[in-house]
Design a protein around this motif. Structure first.
Motif, mmCIF file in Angstrom:
data_model
loop_
_atom_site.group_PDB
_atom_site.id
_atom_site.type_symbol
_atom_site.label_atom_id
_atom_site.label_comp_id
_atom_site.label_asym_id
_atom_site.label_seq_id
_atom_site.Cartn_x
_atom_site.Cartn_y
_atom_site.Cartn_z
ATOM 1 N N ASN A 132 11.299 25.151 -8.883
ATOM 2 C CA ASN A 132 12.199 24.080 -9.357
ATOM 3 C C ASN A 132 11.440 22.765 -9.502
ATOM 4 O OD1 ASN A 132 14.396 25.755 -9.462
ATOM 5 N ND2 ASN A 132 15.110 25.265 -7.394
ATOM 6 N N ARG A 136 10.724 20.602 -12.927
ATOM 7 C CA ARG A 136 11.086 19.179 -13.060
ATOM 8 C C ARG A 136 9.865 18.353 -13.460
ATOM 9 N NH1 ARG A 136 14.650 20.166 -8.674
ATOM 10 N NH2 ARG A 136 13.056 19.623 -7.172
ATOM 11 N N ARG A 137 8.733 18.675 -12.858
ATOM 12 C CA ARG A 137 7.518 17.921 -13.205
ATOM 13 C C ARG A 137 7.130 18.145 -14.658
ATOM 14 N NH1 ARG A 137 2.839 18.086 -8.656
ATOM 15 N NH2 ARG A 137 4.062 17.469 -6.867
ATOM 16 N N ARG A 140 9.385 16.166 -16.693
ATOM 17 C CA ARG A 140 9.084 14.733 -16.555
ATOM 18 C C ARG A 140 7.852 14.362 -17.365
ATOM 19 N NH1 ARG A 140 8.438 12.861 -10.525
ATOM 20 N NH2 ARG A 140 6.586 14.143 -10.719
ATOM 21 N N SER A 213 11.505 14.291 -6.565
ATOM 22 C CA SER A 213 11.953 14.605 -7.922
ATOM 23 C C SER A 213 12.733 13.410 -8.440
ATOM 24 C CB SER A 213 12.842 15.838 -7.910
ATOM 25 O OG SER A 213 14.102 15.498 -7.404
ATOM 26 N N GLN A 216 19.164 12.866 -10.448
ATOM 27 C CA GLN A 216 19.820 13.808 -11.334
ATOM 28 C C GLN A 216 20.014 13.254 -12.744
ATOM 29 O OE1 GLN A 216 20.368 16.869 -10.382
ATOM 30 N NE2 GLN A 216 21.131 17.426 -12.400
ATOM 31 N N ALA A 219 16.801 12.919 -14.536
ATOM 32 C CA ALA A 219 16.267 14.243 -14.864
ATOM 33 C C ALA A 219 16.943 14.796 -16.107
ATOM 34 C CB ALA A 219 16.470 15.189 -13.685
ATOM 35 N N GLY A 223 15.126 15.703 -19.328
ATOM 36 C CA GLY A 223 15.212 17.067 -19.834
ATOM 37 C C GLY A 223 15.586 17.065 -21.306
#
Lengths: 358, 115
Positions: A132, A136-137, A140, A213, A216, A219, A223
């Protein structure tokens, strides 16, 4: 409190190993020493045992763990790599390497090992959370690249290059406040993924590692931006495919961009259906050092390349710039002239990759 | 050293641009026979080229690429050509503009003579 062997057992194991350092008792003895906190003693026993039994996967895994506990992650990674060579599906080794590469921001390698670990044990919480974090990285980095293009018109940087800690970051994406995500503690503690991202990260082997991270909302925005970048094409680059333009030519087998420690920065090299880049890189790094020494001794100027012919391939290794090498491989029987031209093209692709223009 | 090997070494050393030619024990890293240019340390070259050979041999083995047949080190001012397989390898040191094709051919002949 972990129960270890009784003193009598320890004495028996110790005597067995003293009589025969290659005895199978070396592993439980080393493990017993480790549990007693006698890490150096465990290390000595393990290394002596491996001298006699170099193919003992369990011993390499224990050695990796000992190096980890001593804070030597590079050596731990070396041992996991050996374990993977001996047992290509080994969960612990892939997990260790996955965390090692994730910590270093080598997302492509991290992904490869974590996916292998996840295939072996799909329910492992540490691996799932690490995957996960990895995704996310990647999102990002893709978003960061898109922002950079939008702001400056400059081509994006490599999305899998080492990730700068958010605390030191300056971009709009990095400036977002961080949110911690706990990674479940695992039986064999992986490297502390958060150590470069959080000043409050726990000590090695302590309970749950903290992984930073984006929040939300951010992100989701990132995304979406990353998805848009992917749709636009060209922004999301896979380091494993840096030398892909060469693959349209029949003799081409593979290419690698390596650092002086033999670590793979980009490229891919597969034989018999297996990725062997890291394995090859480790040895090529050492060969390059020998090449430099030989050239210096003979006073024939700095080395420009090594051409190697084997039963199955023709390989060329050349220094790219300080501490970096490019390896190009072609099938056996390929004309040397073609190889040298392909090596020049590979060097150009590697430079473009390093400059973020590939 | 047989006459055949001596002759092969002699032919190698006579190729234009060749500075030195040697037969080296790849495992021990010591020279077995040599035709050396002035000021060249055969022992040092043998040790280094054997080590380079061993490293690349290991790389080939680890990558499942089969046995190493030859390697060629290119530098700004010259070439080092190593051919053969354990226990004995042929080592040639040549100028930058030497005729590499001819050197490789003669080196292969020397390797054949060693078998």
């Amino acid at each position: 409190m972990t129960s270890g062997p009784a003193i009598a057992d320890l004495q028996r194991l110790s005597e067995e190993v003293a009589r025969d350092p290659g005895s199978s008792s070396f592993l439980p003895l080393a493990e017993a020493y480790r549990r007693m906190g006698k890490t150096q003693a465990a290390l000595r026993v393990c290394l002596r045992g491996l001298e006699r039994s170099p193919g003992h996967v369990g011993a390499h895994l224990l050695l990796a763990r000992l190096y980890l506990e001593l804070g030597d992650r590079e050596r731990a990674a070396d041992e996991w790599a050996v374990a993977v060579r001996l047992d290509p599906d080994n969960f612990d080794a892939h997990r260790g390497l996955g965390f090692f590469h994730l910590e270093r921001g080598e997302l492509s390698s991290a992904s490869r090992h974590l996916e292998r670990a996840a295939r072996a044990r799909p329910a492992d919480p540490a691996v799932r959370e690490a995957l996960n974090v990895l995704r996310r990285r990647q999102a990002r980095e893709a978003a960061r690249a898109k922002l950079r293009v939008a702001d400056t018109g400059v081509a994006p940087v490599d999305p899998v290059a080492p990730v700068a800690p958010p605390v030191a970051a300056t971009s709009a994406v990095d400036a977002a406040p961080a949110q911690d995500v706990a990674v479940a503690e695992s039986a064999a503690p992986p490297p502390d993924v958060a150590s470069r991202e959080s000043a409050a990260a726990p000590a090695q082997g302590a309970s749950p590692a903290q992984v930073v991270s984006p929040p939300q909302g951010a992100a989701q925005v990132q995304g979406a931006a990353a998805a848009e970048a992917r749709r636009a094409g060209g922004f999301e680059r896979d380091p494993a495919r840096v030398f892909e333009p060469l693959s349209v030519e029949a003799p081409y087998l593979g290419g690698l961009l390596l650092d002086s420690r033999g670590l793979v920065l980009a490229g891919s090299f597969r034989t018999d259906g297996m990725e062997r880049g890291e394995m090859l890189g480790a040895v090529i790094g050492a060969a390059a050092e020998e090449a430099a020494r030989t050239a210096a001794l003979l006073s024939i100027g700095p080395w420009r390349g090594i051409l190697m012919e084997t039963e199955r391939a023709l390989l060329h290794v050349a220094p790219l710039e300080q501490n970096l090498f490019v390896l190009t491989a072609a099938v056996h029987g390929t004309p040397v002239g073609w190889m040298l031209r392909a090596a020049e093209r590979a060097a150009k692709l590697a430079r473009a990759f390093l400059e973020g223009e590939a | 050293m047989s006459d055949v090997v001596s002759a092969a070494l002699s032919r190698l050393s006579q190729v234009p641009g060749v500075r030195s030619a040697m037969i080296v024990d790849a495992e021990a890293g010591v020279p077995v026979a040599s035709e050396l240019g002035a000021g060249v340390s055969g022992e040092a070259i043998a040790a280094l080229t054997a080590s380079l050979f061993q490293r690349t041999e290991q790389a080939a083995r680890d990558a499942a690429l089969g046995r190493l047949g030859s390697l060629q080190l290119e530098t700004d001012e010259g070439h080092v050509v190593v051919a053969g397989s354990r226990p004995l390898i042929v080592v040639v040191i040549a100028d930058r503009d030497a005729q590499l094709g001819l050197i490789r051919l003669e080196a292969d002949r020397a390797v054949e003579a060693l078998r």
